[in-house]
Scaffold this active site. Structure first.
Site, mmCIF file in Angstrom:
data_model
loop_
_atom_site.group_PDB
_atom_site.id
_atom_site.type_symbol
_atom_site.label_atom_id
_atom_site.label_comp_id
_atom_site.label_asym_id
_atom_site.label_seq_id
_atom_site.Cartn_x
_atom_site.Cartn_y
_atom_site.Cartn_z
ATOM 1 N N ARG A 50 6.477 9.084 -0.516
ATOM 2 C CA ARG A 50 5.183 8.806 0.133
ATOM 3 C C ARG A 50 4.976 9.682 1.372
ATOM 4 O O ARG A 50 3.849 10.005 1.735
ATOM 5 C CB ARG A 50 5.058 7.327 0.474
ATOM 6 C CG ARG A 50 5.158 6.448 -0.767
ATOM 7 C CD ARG A 50 4.559 5.094 -0.598
ATOM 8 N NE ARG A 50 5.041 4.198 -1.641
ATOM 9 C CZ ARG A 50 4.591 4.157 -2.889
ATOM 10 N NH1 ARG A 50 3.617 4.962 -3.275
ATOM 11 N NH2 ARG A 50 5.095 3.310 -3.769
ATOM 12 N N ARG A 87 9.904 5.367 7.907
ATOM 13 C CA ARG A 87 8.602 6.033 7.698
ATOM 14 C C ARG A 87 7.822 6.211 9.000
ATOM 15 O O ARG A 87 6.987 7.114 9.077
ATOM 16 C CB ARG A 87 7.760 5.278 6.659
ATOM 17 C CG ARG A 87 8.278 5.512 5.258
ATOM 18 C CD ARG A 87 7.361 4.982 4.176
ATOM 19 N NE ARG A 87 7.918 5.357 2.867
ATOM 20 C CZ ARG A 87 7.725 4.704 1.744
ATOM 21 N NH1 ARG A 87 6.968 3.632 1.730
ATOM 22 N NH2 ARG A 87 8.269 5.139 0.613
ATOM 23 N N SER A 112 5.217 -0.872 -9.340
ATOM 24 C CA SER A 112 5.693 -2.263 -9.181
ATOM 25 C C SER A 112 5.559 -3.038 -10.490
ATOM 26 O O SER A 112 6.448 -3.809 -10.865
ATOM 27 C CB SER A 112 4.873 -2.983 -8.105
ATOM 28 O OG SER A 112 5.203 -2.510 -6.835
ATOM 29 N N ASP A 139 2.680 0.228 1.596
ATOM 30 C CA ASP A 139 3.027 1.560 1.077
ATOM 31 C C ASP A 139 1.961 2.607 1.412
ATOM 32 O O ASP A 139 2.190 3.804 1.248
ATOM 33 C CB ASP A 139 3.234 1.491 -0.444
ATOM 34 C CG ASP A 139 4.474 0.687 -0.792
ATOM 35 O OD1 ASP A 139 5.361 0.531 0.069
ATOM 36 O OD2 ASP A 139 4.554 0.193 -1.940
HETATM 37 C C1 S3P Z 1 7.562 -3.562 -3.802
HETATM 38 C C2 S3P Z 1 7.443 -4.253 -2.625
HETATM 39 C C3 S3P Z 1 7.344 -3.603 -1.315
HETATM 40 C C4 S3P Z 1 6.929 -2.144 -1.456
HETATM 41 C C5 S3P Z 1 7.718 -1.425 -2.507
HETATM 42 C C6 S3P Z 1 7.553 -2.094 -3.867
HETATM 43 C C7 S3P Z 1 7.678 -4.316 -5.059
HETATM 44 O O1 S3P Z 1 8.587 -3.665 -0.667
HETATM 45 O O2 S3P Z 1 7.058 -1.492 -0.220
HETATM 46 O O3 S3P Z 1 7.297 -0.075 -2.604
HETATM 47 O O4 S3P Z 1 7.495 -3.733 -6.150
HETATM 48 O O5 S3P Z 1 7.954 -5.522 -4.992
HETATM 49 P P1 S3P Z 1 9.037 -4.950 0.214
HETATM 50 O O6 S3P Z 1 9.098 -6.115 -0.671
HETATM 51 O O7 S3P Z 1 10.381 -4.590 0.750
HETATM 52 O O8 S3P Z 1 7.999 -5.084 1.283
#
Ligand code: S3P
Length: 433
Positions: free
Chosen positions: A392, A348, A26, A317
């Site tokens: 994952r 998932r 992220s 996640d």
């Molecule tokens: C992320 C936010 C999450 C997460 C994804 C990465 C991000 O998704 O599940 O793996 O980097 O902002 P959502 O914003 O859809 O919940």
């Protein structure tokens, strides 16, 4: 039938060592995007070499940004908010929802014209959540069936500021709107009631008002976009596979260095501690705007736990691997309010249920979660586990397989490259005793 894309995982008699861990995915995405919007140079070290952040690098290059990659570092010549160009080619976001949703905000805000495409999985994920607010801000978005990639984005009129209470606790949606807002003369406001990961606010140093039950975040052209020269923490989400492996395995001790400790990311650490996991956290420190620490986990006697709706955004996640931990707890654990898992790289909850069924676990799947009847003596049946091309899910199935009595196969195992290119090497390293 076993294909060359499958991976065979042998049961492990011992788990010991220090996995290499990838850099946080992220933060890697955000660092290169924000460095591109900064007017000037940034050097980012420990940048993730995984496939998803690489998709973001390629897209930013297509938007006219010069980015050099060397080993685990990147140098970005930021062009500033007004320096982005409309790309000649489609922006290929690959498997990455973060790339597609964050860049949609940038393109709508900057007023460039672009078409964003993705792989089969990404092209089947809803984009309605970003299309609605960006359209309200003045973007014109053509999406397949009104909801799915390819997304063609342009803007004819002036960017409109938005007052946006988040309808779902999604950091991708929050970031998309705030990034579009960065290009507006008047402030855009995002109101968050359930906290999701806050890397965007931290790294951009956005103006935030914390109230009792909500957080109000503003962005506008008046915000200075800082250079992004820092070292990226190692990925807590990647570490969580080893935290669970170490806790459930009877002969384990695993140590990890400089793991991201952002509280909006690592609820799984608290959940595992509440399950009685033997985890020690040491040398808490900061890398750039983000907290990190060293973590050690060893064999534990796990207790059951419930994960409720309010906890889900901060461990979204990690839920598949937490479900694996629950299999070995002494009693019933329940996950509720996790319907969002059905909208990830694959559904998932369905993928997890398929694996648990093959492993011979006792569980029940609901629309928004799963109930797992754990047993400290649980021995998964060996199986051919389907990753559903989801990184994952593949890694969760691999950790489960370490606890079996016979080798298991994981299908399309190379999908771990999306977030953790060294996963299979690290698994080898930990099990080779
Ligand atoms: C992320 C936010 C999450 C997460 C994804 C990465 C991000 O998704 O599940 O793996 O980097 O902002 P959502 O914003 O859809 O919940």
């Amino acid at each position: 039938m076993k294909s060359s894309m499958d991976k065979e995982v042998q049961p492990a008699s011992v788990l010991r060592g220090s996995p290499s861990l990838p850099a946080d995915k992220s933060i890697s995405h955000r660092s290169v995007i924000f460095a591109s919007l900064h007017q000037g140079h940034s050097t980012i070290t420990n940048f993730s070499t995984a496939a998803d952040p690489h998709s973001t690098i390629c897209c930013m290059r297509s938007l006219g940004v010069n980015i050099q990659e060397k080993d685990h570092s990147i140098k970005v010549e930021g062009v500033g908010r007004d320096g982005l160009k409309s790309p000649d080619e489609d922006l290929d976001c690959g498997n990455s929802g973060t790339t597609m949703r964050l860049l949609s905000g940038i393109i709508a805000g900057a007023g460039t014209t672009a078409q964003l495409i993705g792989d089969k999985s990404l092209s089947s994920r809803t984009m309605q959540r970003i299309i609605d607010p960006l359209t309200d801000m003045g973007a014109q978005i053509d999406a397949r069936d009104g909801d799915f990639a390819p997304l063609h984005i342009q803007r004819n009129g002036k960017l409109q500021p938005l007052h946006f209470p988040l309808p779902i606790p999604s950091a991708q949606l929050k970031s998309c709107v705030l990034l579009a807002g960065l290009f507006g003369d008047d402030p855009t406001t995002v109101i968050e009631t359930l906290p999701s990961r806050d890397h965007t606010e931290r790294l951009l140093q956005l103006d935030i008002q914390e109230q009792k039950d909500k957080k109000i975040i503003h962005s506008s052209r008046a915000d200075n976009i800082p250079a992004q020269s820092y070292r990226i923490p190692n990925d807590f989400s990647a570490a969580s596979f080893w935290l669970v492996a170490g806790a459930v395995h009877p002969e384990a001790k695993i140590s990890m260095k400089a793991v991201g400790m952002n509280p909006t990311r690592n609820a799984a650490l608290e959940i595992l501690k509440n399950m009685n996991a033997e985890i020690t956290v040491s040398d808490r420190r900061k890398e750039g705007a983000e907290p990190v620490a060293d973590i050690t986990v060893s064999s534990s006697q796990l207790q059951p736990v419930d994960i409720t709706k309010e906890m889900v955004p901060n461990c979204i996640d990690e839920i598949p691997i937490l479900a694996v931990a629950m299999l070995f707890a002494d009693g019933t654990s329940k996950i509720t309010g996790a319907e969002e898992l059905r909208h990830k790289e694959t559904d998932r909850l369905a993928a997890l249920s398929d694996i648990l069924k093959k492993a011979g676990a006792s569980f029940m799947e609901f629309e928004d979660g799963i109930e797992i009847h754990g047993n400290p003596d649980f021995t998964p049946q060996q199986g051919s586990f389907s990753s559903e091309h989801d990184h994952r899910i593949a890694m969760s199935a691999a950790v489960l397989s370490l606890m079996g009595e016979q080798p298991s196969q994981i299908s399309n195992a190379a999908c771990t490259d999306i977030s953790y290119p060294n996963f299979w090497d690290d698994l080898q390293l930990l099990t080779n005793w």
